[in-house]
Scaffold this active site. Structure first.
Site, PDB file in Angstrom:
ATOM      1  N   CYS A 183      -3.609   4.322  -4.084  1.00 13.33           N
ATOM      2  CA  CYS A 183      -4.443   5.531  -4.039  1.00 13.33           C
ATOM      3  C   CYS A 183      -4.174   6.385  -5.274  1.00 13.33           C
ATOM      4  O   CYS A 183      -4.563   7.540  -5.320  1.00 13.33           O
ATOM      5  CB  CYS A 183      -4.188   6.318  -2.756  1.00 13.33           C
ATOM      6  SG  CYS A 183      -2.476   6.817  -2.563  1.00 13.33           S
ATOM      7  N   ASP A 216       0.857  -1.194   0.000  1.00  7.47           N
ATOM      8  CA  ASP A 216       0.000   0.000   0.000  1.00  7.47           C
ATOM      9  C   ASP A 216       0.890   1.241   0.000  1.00  7.47           C
ATOM     10  O   ASP A 216       0.972   1.960   0.999  1.00  7.47           O
ATOM     11  CB  ASP A 216      -0.895  -0.058   1.263  1.00  7.47           C
ATOM     12  CG  ASP A 216      -1.868   1.107   1.349  1.00  7.47           C
ATOM     13  OD1 ASP A 216      -2.041   1.823   0.344  1.00  7.47           O
ATOM     14  OD2 ASP A 216      -2.467   1.297   2.429  1.00  7.47           O
TER      15      ASP A 216
HETATM   16  N1  SAH Z   1      -1.157   0.597   4.855  1.00  5.25           N
HETATM   17  C1  SAH Z   1      -1.315   1.732   5.718  1.00  5.25           C
HETATM   18  C2  SAH Z   1      -0.476   2.943   5.320  1.00  5.25           C
HETATM   19  C3  SAH Z   1      -0.367   3.316   3.870  1.00  5.25           C
HETATM   20  S1  SAH Z   1       0.366   4.896   3.544  1.00  5.25           S
HETATM   21  C4  SAH Z   1      -2.781   2.066   5.893  1.00  5.25           C
HETATM   22  O1  SAH Z   1      -3.648   1.545   5.209  1.00  5.25           O
HETATM   23  O2  SAH Z   1      -3.103   2.859   6.786  1.00  5.25           O
HETATM   24  C5  SAH Z   1       1.946   4.495   2.973  1.00  5.25           C
HETATM   25  C6  SAH Z   1       2.958   4.230   4.070  1.00  5.25           C
HETATM   26  O3  SAH Z   1       4.193   3.840   3.450  1.00  5.25           O
HETATM   27  C7  SAH Z   1       3.298   5.432   4.956  1.00  5.25           C
HETATM   28  O4  SAH Z   1       3.071   5.083   6.307  1.00  5.25           O
HETATM   29  C8  SAH Z   1       4.804   5.674   4.683  1.00  5.25           C
HETATM   30  O5  SAH Z   1       5.508   6.104   5.847  1.00  5.25           O
HETATM   31  C9  SAH Z   1       5.279   4.292   4.247  1.00  5.25           C
HETATM   32  N2  SAH Z   1       6.497   4.215   3.406  1.00  5.25           N
HETATM   33  C10 SAH Z   1       6.883   5.070   2.430  1.00  5.25           C
HETATM   34  N3  SAH Z   1       7.998   4.625   1.825  1.00  5.25           N
HETATM   35  C11 SAH Z   1       8.340   3.449   2.419  1.00  5.25           C
HETATM   36  C12 SAH Z   1       9.376   2.497   2.219  1.00  5.25           C
HETATM   37  N4  SAH Z   1      10.316   2.679   1.291  1.00  5.25           N
HETATM   38  N5  SAH Z   1       9.398   1.382   2.989  1.00  5.25           N
HETATM   39  C13 SAH Z   1       8.447   1.184   3.941  1.00  5.25           C
HETATM   40  N6  SAH Z   1       7.426   2.062   4.173  1.00  5.25           N
HETATM   41  C14 SAH Z   1       7.363   3.185   3.432  1.00  5.25           C
END
Ligand code: SAH
Length: 396
Positions: free
Chosen positions: A346, A319
């Protein structure tokens, strides 16, 4: 309700950038959103379902943000709170917005009035001087808990205790107030430091029967009702039997993985933001989930290390943020040889690009379920199920 009616009722619709769709009914909007998804991913995906729309597409945003400014009215300086007009630095003072939570909007009005009566200095973007920058209100839709985050340019907050007292008198429904310090010249609303001024410093919400703690800086979906529709699609698409190892990549505070936990053998959430991982770990304990693990790491690096150690995953859920994923992530996910990948997106545009990378690695998209979480805006979520090309069902 017709959008025409919305335009009539919303005095800001022309000036404010938050709702972008023209004079259309919500039903037409959903049909347009499906067309857009088909344009972006149709070449990769066999079947695209109708968009699951909202029952009531108003006041759904559980997170409301406003920026503070000043305006001169008949020689009198007045503090205002609102949103930047699309593509500008001009603040449109929005008092009540049809897509935002009404209680949150009322709190923002009170905060604005208190800034004025306490004579606090509003931050000025051009000069970099002043104190009060933004206010953020987050609400747990099921728990009714409310967090107010006051973003200031420096840690000193004159009359802080008195300010908090007055705010609580007017809105006893607030459960926590946090001061966030953001002294940088940036378009990001929040800085790194939080000081709890009242309550626990976080709120909780309930999704599919599980409790989630949400800190000021942690990502949490803005429409709790539709989030549950979205997560149910993910669970259904994964077809778990109770034994699987599931990876929840880009997991935020762990919501998706925890909702899958009851049907999986073991779930590993991977997230880069340390504050979100702290929330995620607390959430796993709070919900007594014994086979839930979290890694504070870059998802690509973590999965690469897993496969180098010879580990596998049965299901990878991902996600990513609006910018989508990367080719390196796709290779790392595929190296775990999952029987399916569930992509929650999204942004259909980056989703289309990323499905192309998966196709190159031998994973084909079977079905897509768009879910509208953001009525009267151009955004929506899409769940896509991918499987190794050989396992794909014959096209219908
Ligand atoms: N699945 C969750 C959050 C999705 S938003 C929900 O449904 O609420 C995307 C998330 O990815 C954010 O929390 C962001 O901090 C994280 N993120 C961004 N780049 C990343 C990476 N390279 N590795 C791990 N997480 C990451």
């Amino acid at each position: 309700m017709e959008k025409k009616e919305l335009a009539k009722r919303c005095p800001y619709v022309k000036k404010c950038g938050a709702c972008q769709i023209g004079e259309k009914s919500y039903e037409e909007e959903l049909a347009d959103k499906k067309k857009w998804v088909a344009e972006c991913i149709g070449r990769h995906c066999g079947k695209i379902h109708d968009v699951a729309g909202m029952y009531y597409p108003y006041h759904y945003r559980n997170k409301v943000h406003a920026v503070f400014g000043r305006r001169s009215d008949k020689g009198r300086e007045e503090v205002i709170a609102g949103t930047y007009a699309a593509g500008t630095h001009t603040i449109i003072p929005v008092k009540d917005c049809l897509i935002e939570d009404a209680q949150a909007a009322a709190i923002i009005q009170t905060v604005t009035g208190l800034i004025q009566s306490f004579g606090l200095w509003v931050y000025n973007d051009d000069t970099g001087r002043g104190l009060m920058r933004h206010v953020l209100v987050r609400k747990g839709t099921s728990t009714r808990q409310i967090m107010v985050v006051l973003v200031t340019a420096s840690p000193e907050f004159p009359h802080k205790n008195h300010f908090v007292e007055r705010l609580m008198e007017r809105h006893p429904e607030i459960t926590t107030i946090v001061q966030n310090i953001n002294g940088k010249e940036t378009t990001m609303v929040l800085g790194e430091r939080n000081k709890t001024l009242y309550g626990k410093g976080y709120i909780e919400d309930v999704l599919l029967g599980l409790h989630f703690r949400i800190s000021p800086g942690s990502f949490y979906q803005v429409n709790s009702e539709q989030t549950q529709v979205l997560y149910k699609k993910v669970i259904q698409a994964a077809g778990l039997t109770g034994t699987e190892t599931v990876i929840d990549a880009y997991c935020g505070i762990g919501t998706i993985g925890m909702c899958m936990h009851a049907k999986a053998g073991r779930v590993v959430g991977i997230e880069l933001n340390g504050q979100a991982v702290k929330d995620a770990k607390a959430n796993a304990v709070r919900n007594h989930l014994e086979h839930m693990y979290f890694a504070a790491a870059d998802a690509t690096e973590y999965m690469t290390r897993m496969s180098q150690k010879g580990e596998r995953a049965d299901v990878v859920v991902m996600d990513p943020p609006r910018s989508g994923s990367t080719e390196a992530f796709v290779r790392a996910a595929v190296s775990l040889r999952p029987r399916c990948v569930i992509y929650v997106s999204c942004n259909p545009e980056t989703l289309g690009r990323d499905l192309g990378w998966f196709a190159k690695e031998g994973y084909a998209a079977d079905e897509a379920w768009p879910v509208d979480m953001f009525g009267f805006t151009q955004n929506l979520e899409v769940v896509v199920k991918m499987q190794p090309a050989g396992r794909r069902k014959a096209p219908r």
